[in-house]
Design a protein around this motif. Sequence first.
Motif, PDB file in Angstrom:
ATOM      1  N   GLY A   4      27.400  12.072 -21.598  1.00 44.83           N
ATOM      2  CA  GLY A   4      27.235  10.553 -21.068  1.00 44.83           C
ATOM      3  C   GLY A   4      27.919   9.325 -21.988  1.00 44.83           C
ATOM      4  N   LEU A   5      27.701   9.791 -23.963  1.00 47.11           N
ATOM      5  CA  LEU A   5      28.207   9.373 -24.416  1.00 47.11           C
ATOM      6  C   LEU A   5      29.601   8.975 -24.548  1.00 47.11           C
ATOM      7  N   VAL A   6      30.525   9.930 -24.226  1.00 45.59           N
ATOM      8  CA  VAL A   6      32.033   9.524 -23.934  1.00 45.59           C
ATOM      9  C   VAL A   6      31.928   8.811 -22.981  1.00 45.59           C
ATOM     10  N   ILE A   7      30.922   8.327 -21.328  1.00 42.85           N
ATOM     11  CA  ILE A   7      32.384   8.166 -20.555  1.00 42.85           C
ATOM     12  C   ILE A   7      32.041   6.869 -21.508  1.00 42.85           C
ATOM     13  N   TRP A   8      30.309   6.475 -21.580  1.00 44.06           N
ATOM     14  CA  TRP A   8      30.103   4.937 -21.980  1.00 44.06           C
ATOM     15  C   TRP A   8      31.455   4.526 -23.170  1.00 44.06           C
ATOM     16  N   SER A   9      31.533   5.249 -23.875  1.00 42.70           N
ATOM     17  CA  SER A   9      32.786   4.552 -24.935  1.00 42.70           C
ATOM     18  C   SER A   9      33.905   4.326 -24.266  1.00 42.70           C
ATOM     19  N   LEU A  10      34.213   5.114 -22.993  1.00 41.82           N
ATOM     20  CA  LEU A  10      35.681   4.497 -22.896  1.00 41.82           C
ATOM     21  C   LEU A  10      35.374   3.857 -22.145  1.00 41.82           C
ATOM     22  N   ALA A  11      34.157   3.717 -20.938  1.00 40.61           N
ATOM     23  CA  ALA A  11      34.213   2.349 -20.529  1.00 40.61           C
ATOM     24  C   ALA A  11      33.835   0.841 -20.841  1.00 40.61           C
ATOM     25  N   THR A  87      36.414  -8.494 -28.924  1.00 36.63           N
ATOM     26  CA  THR A  87      35.526  -7.749 -30.214  1.00 36.63           C
ATOM     27  C   THR A  87      34.622  -7.169 -30.169  1.00 36.63           C
ATOM     28  N   ALA A  88      33.166  -7.260 -29.362  1.00 39.23           N
ATOM     29  CA  ALA A  88      32.655  -6.864 -28.898  1.00 39.23           C
ATOM     30  C   ALA A  88      32.864  -5.648 -28.769  1.00 39.23           C
ATOM     31  N   PHE A  89      33.646  -5.229 -27.495  1.00 38.22           N
ATOM     32  CA  PHE A  89      33.734  -4.256 -26.671  1.00 38.22           C
ATOM     33  C   PHE A  89      34.020  -3.293 -27.786  1.00 38.22           C
ATOM     34  N   TRP A  90      35.981  -3.949 -28.117  1.00 36.78           N
ATOM     35  CA  TRP A  90      36.164  -2.606 -29.308  1.00 36.78           C
ATOM     36  C   TRP A  90      35.596  -2.459 -30.443  1.00 36.78           C
ATOM     37  N   THR A  91      34.577  -2.827 -30.883  1.00 38.36           N
ATOM     38  CA  THR A  91      34.073  -2.124 -31.881  1.00 38.36           C
ATOM     39  C   THR A  91      32.759  -1.628 -31.539  1.00 38.36           C
ATOM     40  N   GLU A  92      31.736  -1.724 -30.908  1.00 34.35           N
ATOM     41  CA  GLU A  92      30.693  -0.480 -30.136  1.00 34.35           C
ATOM     42  C   GLU A  92      31.149   0.013 -29.658  1.00 34.35           C
ATOM     43  N   GLY A  93      32.557   0.007 -28.418  1.00 37.95           N
ATOM     44  CA  GLY A  93      32.888   1.236 -28.213  1.00 37.95           C
ATOM     45  C   GLY A  93      33.815   2.724 -28.914  1.00 37.95           C
ATOM     46  N   VAL A  94      34.124   2.295 -29.636  1.00 35.46           N
ATOM     47  CA  VAL A  94      35.089   2.778 -31.503  1.00 35.46           C
ATOM     48  C   VAL A  94      34.054   3.379 -31.809  1.00 35.46           C
ATOM     49  N   ALA A  95      32.951   2.460 -32.018  1.00 32.94           N
ATOM     50  CA  ALA A  95      32.400   2.799 -33.494  1.00 32.94           C
ATOM     51  C   ALA A  95      31.179   4.275 -32.534  1.00 32.94           C
ATOM     52  N   MET A  96      30.698   4.305 -31.092  1.00 32.89           N
ATOM     53  CA  MET A  96      29.969   5.552 -30.834  1.00 32.89           C
ATOM     54  C   MET A  96      30.863   6.846 -30.426  1.00 32.89           C
ATOM     55  N   ILE A  97      32.379   6.237 -30.637  1.00 33.19           N
ATOM     56  CA  ILE A  97      33.147   7.836 -30.435  1.00 33.19           C
ATOM     57  C   ILE A  97      32.424   9.058 -31.107  1.00 33.19           C
ATOM     58  N   PRO A  98      32.441   8.152 -32.415  1.00 33.33           N
ATOM     59  CA  PRO A  98      31.736   9.532 -33.870  1.00 33.33           C
ATOM     60  C   PRO A  98      30.720  10.284 -33.385  1.00 33.33           C
ATOM     61  N   PHE A  99      29.596   9.690 -32.649  1.00 38.88           N
ATOM     62  CA  PHE A  99      28.626   9.734 -32.377  1.00 38.88           C
ATOM     63  C   PHE A  99      28.575  10.668 -31.334  1.00 38.88           C
ATOM     64  N   SER A 100      29.094  10.442 -30.126  1.00 37.45           N
ATOM     65  CA  SER A 100      29.335  11.481 -28.850  1.00 37.45           C
ATOM     66  C   SER A 100      29.950  12.393 -29.708  1.00 37.45           C
ATOM     67  N   LEU A 101      30.549  12.959 -30.306  1.00 38.43           N
ATOM     68  CA  LEU A 101      31.543  14.042 -30.843  1.00 38.43           C
ATOM     69  C   LEU A 101      30.121  14.690 -31.909  1.00 38.43           C
ATOM     70  N   MET A 102      29.117  14.326 -32.586  1.00 40.88           N
ATOM     71  CA  MET A 102      27.754  14.675 -33.430  1.00 40.88           C
ATOM     72  C   MET A 102      26.985  15.396 -32.279  1.00 40.88           C
ATOM     73  N   CYS A 103      27.136  14.696 -30.605  1.00 49.23           N
ATOM     74  CA  CYS A 103      26.363  15.554 -29.748  1.00 49.23           C
ATOM     75  C   CYS A 103      26.557  17.055 -29.429  1.00 49.23           C
ATOM     76  N   LEU A 104      27.853  17.246 -29.765  1.00 42.83           N
ATOM     77  CA  LEU A 104      28.428  18.533 -29.692  1.00 42.83           C
ATOM     78  C   LEU A 104      27.153  19.587 -30.764  1.00 42.83           C
ATOM     79  N   LEU A 105      27.362  19.055 -31.871  1.00 42.23           N
ATOM     80  CA  LEU A 105      26.314  19.529 -32.804  1.00 42.23           C
ATOM     81  C   LEU A 105      25.294  20.075 -32.463  1.00 42.23           C
ATOM     82  N   LEU A 106      24.606  19.285 -31.567  1.00 45.09           N
ATOM     83  CA  LEU A 106      23.357  19.662 -31.553  1.00 45.09           C
ATOM     84  C   LEU A 106      22.542  20.983 -30.853  1.00 45.09           C
ATOM     85  N   PRO A 107      22.069  21.334 -30.774  1.00 45.70           N
ATOM     86  CA  PRO A 107      21.096  22.783 -30.769  1.00 45.70           C
ATOM     87  C   PRO A 107      20.440  22.283 -29.055  1.00 45.70           C
ATOM     88  N   GLN A 108      20.927  23.307 -28.489  1.00 42.18           N
ATOM     89  CA  GLN A 108      21.127  23.658 -26.987  1.00 42.18           C
ATOM     90  C   GLN A 108      19.963  24.579 -26.693  1.00 42.18           C
TER      91      GLN A 108
END
Length: 202
Positions: A4-11, A87-108
Motif C-alpha cells: 500500500g505504501l509503495v503504491i502511494w509513494s509511486l502514485a 515540488t510538494a508531490f516530489w517531496t512527500e512521494g520520495v520521503a515515504m519510500i524509506p518508510f515503505s521499506l521499513m514495513c518489511l522489517l515489521l513483525p508478521q
Amino acid sequence: MFIGLVIWSLATIGCAMSHDFWTLAVTRLFVGIGEASFCGIAPTFIDDNAPPASRTRWLSVFYSAIPVGAAMGYLVGGILADLSWRTAFWTEGVAMIPFSLMCLLLPQVGGGSKHGQDTSPEQCQSPKSMSQASKASSVRVDSSGKNVALPKVDFFPALRAILTNPLFMLCSFGYSCYTFTLGGVAFWGPTYAQNVLGMDSF
C-alpha cells in the motif's frame, strides 16, 4: 502495508510527473488506492501488536496523524508552492519510500494479537482441542490480562449486526457529514481567505 505504501509513494511521484488532467487524475486515483489499503491494515496491525493497556493510546496517535498532517499540509504546501506545485508531490512521494521499506522489517502477525496465544498444532491433536479451534479463530489478551477466544464470524451475519447497530450507524453518519464539510472547507477555504478576507497566498 508495504504494498500500500509503495503504491502511494509511486502514485504521488507520478502526480509530480503528470502533464495533463487525465494523468493527474489517474495518479491521484492510485494515491487513494494505496492510502486506503494502508489505512485499512494499519489499525489492525496496531491492535495486534500494542500491549492491551496501550491499544487505545497507540490508535489515537495513529489517527491523530490525519488532522495534524492535513493542518501541516497547508503550511508546508504554501511554502513549497513558491517553488512549484510539483515540488510538494516530489517531496512527500520520495520521503515515504524509506518508510515503505521499513514495513518489511515489521513483525508478521496473523490471527489475533501477539499478546495472546494462538492454538498450537500440538494442541489441535485431540478431538476436544480441534473442536475448540474450529469455534475460535484465535486467542487474545483482553484489557484485564485474561485470554479470550475470538469466535469465527460469518460475513453476512456480521454485516447485518453492524447495519442494525444504531450507535454505529449514527457515528458513521456523523463522521461522513464531518468529512464532507471538512472537504469543502479544505477545497474552498484558501480561495475564500485570499479573495474575500484579503489574505496573501503565503
